[in-house]
Design a protein around this motif. Structure first.
Motif, mmCIF file in Angstrom:
data_model
loop_
_atom_site.group_PDB
_atom_site.id
_atom_site.type_symbol
_atom_site.label_atom_id
_atom_site.label_comp_id
_atom_site.label_asym_id
_atom_site.label_seq_id
_atom_site.Cartn_x
_atom_site.Cartn_y
_atom_site.Cartn_z
ATOM 1 N N PRO A 45 113.068 98.118 31.846
ATOM 2 C CA PRO A 45 112.385 98.110 30.545
ATOM 3 C C PRO A 45 110.882 98.327 30.669
ATOM 4 C CG PRO A 45 113.706 96.102 30.872
ATOM 5 C CD PRO A 45 113.698 96.831 32.175
ATOM 6 N N THR A 46 110.307 98.080 31.868
ATOM 7 C CA THR A 46 108.855 98.217 32.015
ATOM 8 C C THR A 46 108.439 99.557 32.625
ATOM 9 O OG1 THR A 46 108.900 97.166 34.197
ATOM 10 C CG2 THR A 46 108.548 95.721 32.294
ATOM 11 N N SER A 47 109.387 100.359 33.077
ATOM 12 C CA SER A 47 109.003 101.615 33.741
ATOM 13 C C SER A 47 108.578 102.671 32.720
ATOM 14 C CB SER A 47 110.168 102.165 34.560
ATOM 15 O OG SER A 47 109.888 103.508 34.920
ATOM 16 N N PRO A 48 107.340 103.150 32.825
ATOM 17 C CA PRO A 48 106.876 104.187 31.887
ATOM 18 C C PRO A 48 107.577 105.520 32.118
ATOM 19 C CG PRO A 48 105.242 103.783 33.615
ATOM 20 C CD PRO A 48 106.321 102.767 33.808
ATOM 21 N N PHE A 49 108.051 105.758 33.336
ATOM 22 C CA PHE A 49 108.749 107.008 33.615
ATOM 23 C C PHE A 49 110.156 106.967 33.017
ATOM 24 C CE2 PHE A 49 105.625 106.589 37.105
ATOM 25 C CZ PHE A 49 104.901 107.739 36.876
ATOM 26 N N ALA A 50 110.819 105.822 33.149
ATOM 27 C CA ALA A 50 112.115 105.670 32.482
ATOM 28 C C ALA A 50 111.929 105.722 30.960
ATOM 29 C CB ALA A 50 112.763 104.352 32.895
ATOM 30 N N SER A 104 110.542 97.560 43.789
ATOM 31 C CA SER A 104 109.169 97.964 44.090
ATOM 32 C C SER A 104 109.247 98.604 45.481
ATOM 33 C CB SER A 104 108.220 96.759 44.082
ATOM 34 O OG SER A 104 108.347 96.040 45.300
ATOM 35 N N PRO A 105 108.141 99.213 45.944
ATOM 36 C CA PRO A 105 108.200 99.810 47.284
ATOM 37 C C PRO A 105 108.539 98.795 48.377
ATOM 38 C CG PRO A 105 106.277 100.607 46.105
ATOM 39 C CD PRO A 105 106.877 99.511 45.268
ATOM 40 N N VAL A 106 108.244 97.521 48.141
ATOM 41 C CA VAL A 106 108.572 96.508 49.159
ATOM 42 C C VAL A 106 109.835 95.727 48.797
ATOM 43 C CG1 VAL A 106 106.236 96.246 50.066
ATOM 44 C CG2 VAL A 106 106.948 94.880 48.076
ATOM 45 N N GLY A 145 114.417 106.259 46.198
ATOM 46 C CA GLY A 145 114.508 104.869 45.749
ATOM 47 C C GLY A 145 113.698 104.575 44.508
ATOM 48 N N LYS A 146 113.475 105.622 43.669
ATOM 49 C CA LYS A 146 112.633 105.420 42.487
ATOM 50 C C LYS A 146 113.449 105.582 41.205
ATOM 51 C CE LYS A 146 108.248 106.920 44.483
ATOM 52 N NZ LYS A 146 106.969 107.540 44.161
ATOM 53 N N ILE A 147 112.978 104.909 40.166
ATOM 54 C CA ILE A 147 113.517 105.123 38.830
ATOM 55 C C ILE A 147 112.498 105.935 38.024
ATOM 56 C CG2 ILE A 147 115.050 103.134 38.700
ATOM 57 C CD1 ILE A 147 112.772 101.596 37.310
ATOM 58 N N PRO A 148 112.997 106.748 37.072
ATOM 59 C CA PRO A 148 114.381 106.899 36.636
ATOM 60 C C PRO A 148 115.177 107.830 37.539
ATOM 61 C CG PRO A 148 112.976 108.349 35.349
ATOM 62 C CD PRO A 148 112.059 107.553 36.243
ATOM 63 N N ALA A 149 116.503 107.566 37.581
ATOM 64 C CA ALA A 149 117.462 108.495 38.184
ATOM 65 C C ALA A 149 118.659 108.539 37.244
ATOM 66 C CB ALA A 149 117.875 108.021 39.573
ATOM 67 N N TYR A 158 116.700 113.436 39.333
ATOM 68 C CA TYR A 158 115.418 112.742 39.330
ATOM 69 C C TYR A 158 114.393 113.822 39.529
ATOM 70 C CZ TYR A 158 116.984 113.110 44.182
ATOM 71 O OH TYR A 158 117.511 113.579 45.350
ATOM 72 N N ASP A 159 113.132 113.681 39.198
ATOM 73 C CA ASP A 159 112.515 112.513 38.614
ATOM 74 C C ASP A 159 112.390 112.700 37.102
ATOM 75 O OD1 ASP A 159 110.651 114.529 38.745
ATOM 76 O OD2 ASP A 159 109.112 113.373 39.750
ATOM 77 N N SER A 160 111.432 112.010 36.436
ATOM 78 C CA SER A 160 111.435 112.027 34.973
ATOM 79 C C SER A 160 111.277 113.431 34.370
ATOM 80 C CB SER A 160 110.390 111.056 34.402
ATOM 81 O OG SER A 160 109.067 111.425 34.733
ATOM 82 N N PRO A 161 110.425 114.334 34.912
ATOM 83 C CA PRO A 161 110.354 115.671 34.292
ATOM 84 C C PRO A 161 111.692 116.411 34.357
ATOM 85 C CG PRO A 161 108.410 115.304 35.652
ATOM 86 C CD PRO A 161 109.374 114.185 35.946
ATOM 87 N N ARG A 204 98.952 98.704 39.862
ATOM 88 C CA ARG A 204 99.806 97.556 39.560
ATOM 89 C C ARG A 204 100.431 96.998 40.846
ATOM 90 N NH1 ARG A 204 101.598 93.099 36.932
ATOM 91 N NH2 ARG A 204 103.798 92.842 37.328
ATOM 92 N N TYR A 205 100.964 97.892 41.701
ATOM 93 C CA TYR A 205 101.570 97.424 42.947
ATOM 94 C C TYR A 205 100.517 96.767 43.841
ATOM 95 C CZ TYR A 205 105.923 99.970 41.945
ATOM 96 O OH TYR A 205 107.099 100.403 41.392
ATOM 97 N N GLU A 206 99.317 97.332 43.808
ATOM 98 C CA GLU A 206 98.230 96.779 44.629
ATOM 99 C C GLU A 206 97.945 95.330 44.237
ATOM 100 O OE1 GLU A 206 96.894 98.401 47.095
ATOM 101 O OE2 GLU A 206 95.124 97.226 47.579
ATOM 102 N N GLY A 240 100.961 103.737 26.763
ATOM 103 C CA GLY A 240 101.732 102.510 26.553
ATOM 104 C C GLY A 240 101.760 101.646 27.807
ATOM 105 N N TYR A 241 101.825 102.288 28.957
ATOM 106 C CA TYR A 241 101.847 101.522 30.216
ATOM 107 C C TYR A 241 100.490 100.845 30.439
ATOM 108 C CZ TYR A 241 102.796 100.200 35.017
ATOM 109 O OH TYR A 241 102.973 99.478 36.182
ATOM 110 N N LEU A 242 99.408 101.578 30.152
ATOM 111 C CA LEU A 242 98.073 100.960 30.294
ATOM 112 C C LEU A 242 97.949 99.759 29.353
ATOM 113 C CD1 LEU A 242 95.775 104.129 30.512
ATOM 114 C CD2 LEU A 242 96.450 102.601 32.392
ATOM 115 N N PHE A 258 100.295 97.908 28.258
ATOM 116 C CA PHE A 258 101.205 96.839 28.687
ATOM 117 C C PHE A 258 100.685 96.106 29.928
ATOM 118 C CE2 PHE A 258 105.101 96.000 31.377
ATOM 119 C CZ PHE A 258 105.449 94.819 30.744
ATOM 120 N N ARG A 259 100.283 96.852 30.946
ATOM 121 C CA ARG A 259 99.897 96.223 32.216
ATOM 122 C C ARG A 259 98.404 95.910 32.319
ATOM 123 N NH1 ARG A 259 104.357 94.008 34.237
ATOM 124 N NH2 ARG A 259 105.824 95.451 35.210
ATOM 125 N N PHE A 260 97.576 96.673 31.585
ATOM 126 C CA PHE A 260 96.113 96.517 31.727
ATOM 127 C C PHE A 260 95.437 96.441 30.356
ATOM 128 C CE2 PHE A 260 97.798 99.077 35.249
ATOM 129 C CZ PHE A 260 97.487 98.261 36.324
#
Ligand code: 99T
Length: 200
Positions: free
Chosen positions: A7-12, A36-38, A51-55, A65-68, A112-114, A163-165, A167-169
């Motif tokens: 629900p939080t992925s901007p690409f999905a 996440s990457p880890v 290993g990324k969403i969306p797929a 994949y990927d979103s485009p 965000r991951y950082e 929308g992602y900015l 939401f997260r920032f």
């Protein structure tokens, strides 16, 4: 069709918004994953080596994949050239805008991951600042463009990046510096496809 997403992925969200705009949302079953990457997701990795969403798992048994790529596939399923202008300047503008918006989102996800995933003693402020420079410069470029016009893949990508900015920032308050972009985002956020997919 099944969509690995969250629900939080901007690409999905780009994919979900496209499906809603194209009238295909009911054919899309969401497989929500947390990753996440880890913290990779084993089942997703069997379908998408990155290993990324969306797929997207298509009804024909393929994975896209990927979103485009997924958004263009949905557009084709709906008859083609609905969200992807067929040719000419409108096509290149939409594709460039998608690239610009996805670049903003890529940089924002890295920030965000950082902050959320990387241990505090390993953080690198200059690197994060470099991502913010990309985001802010790209937003300033969008402020110079007129985004009025068809809600195509370029506009969808920009709306999901903003929308992602938000939401997260939320503390970034980019709309105070960029009033034209802010007014566009406020207006476009009322579209049912964006309202229904807003991250919470
Ligand atoms: O990098 C990883 O291992 C996991 N990250 C992802 O799957 C992110 C989720 S956004 N997806 C992408 O980076 C996809 C980018 C690709 N070019 C596309 O599909 O367009 C989740 C962010 C959040 O929840 O805050």
């Amino acid at each position: 069709m099944k969509l690995f997403s969250s629900p939080t992925s901007p690409f999905a969200r780009k994919v979900r918004v496209s499906a809603l705009e194209l009238g295909l949302a009911e054919r899309l079953e969401l497989l929500e994953v947390s990753l996440s990457p880890v913290n990779p997701h084993a089942t997703l990795r069997e379908h998408n080596p990155l290993g990324k969403i969306p797929a997207l798992l298509t009804d024909a048994g393929e994975t896209l994949y990927d979103s485009p790529v997924i958004c263009e596939y949905l557009d084709a399923l709906a008859g083609g050239n609905r969200l992807w202008p067929a040719s000419g300047p409108a096509r290149w503008q939409a594709l460039r805008r998608q690239a610009l918006a996805d670049g903003i989102t890529d940089a924002a996800v890295l920030v965000r991951y950082e902050s959320a995933a990387r241990p505090a003693q390993l953080r690198w402020t200059q690197w994060t600042d470099g991502q913010w420079l990309k985001i802010r410069t790209a937003l300033e470029a969008l402020e110079q463009e007129s985004l009025d016009g068809p809600f195509d893949i370029g506009a969808i990508s920009v709306a999901c990046a903003l929308g992602y900015l938000a939401f997260r920032f939320p503390e970034e308050r980019w709309e105070e510096r960029l009033p034209r972009l802010g007014a566009w985002y406020t207006a476009v956020s009322e579209r049912p496809s964006l309202a229904a997919t807003r991250p919470a």
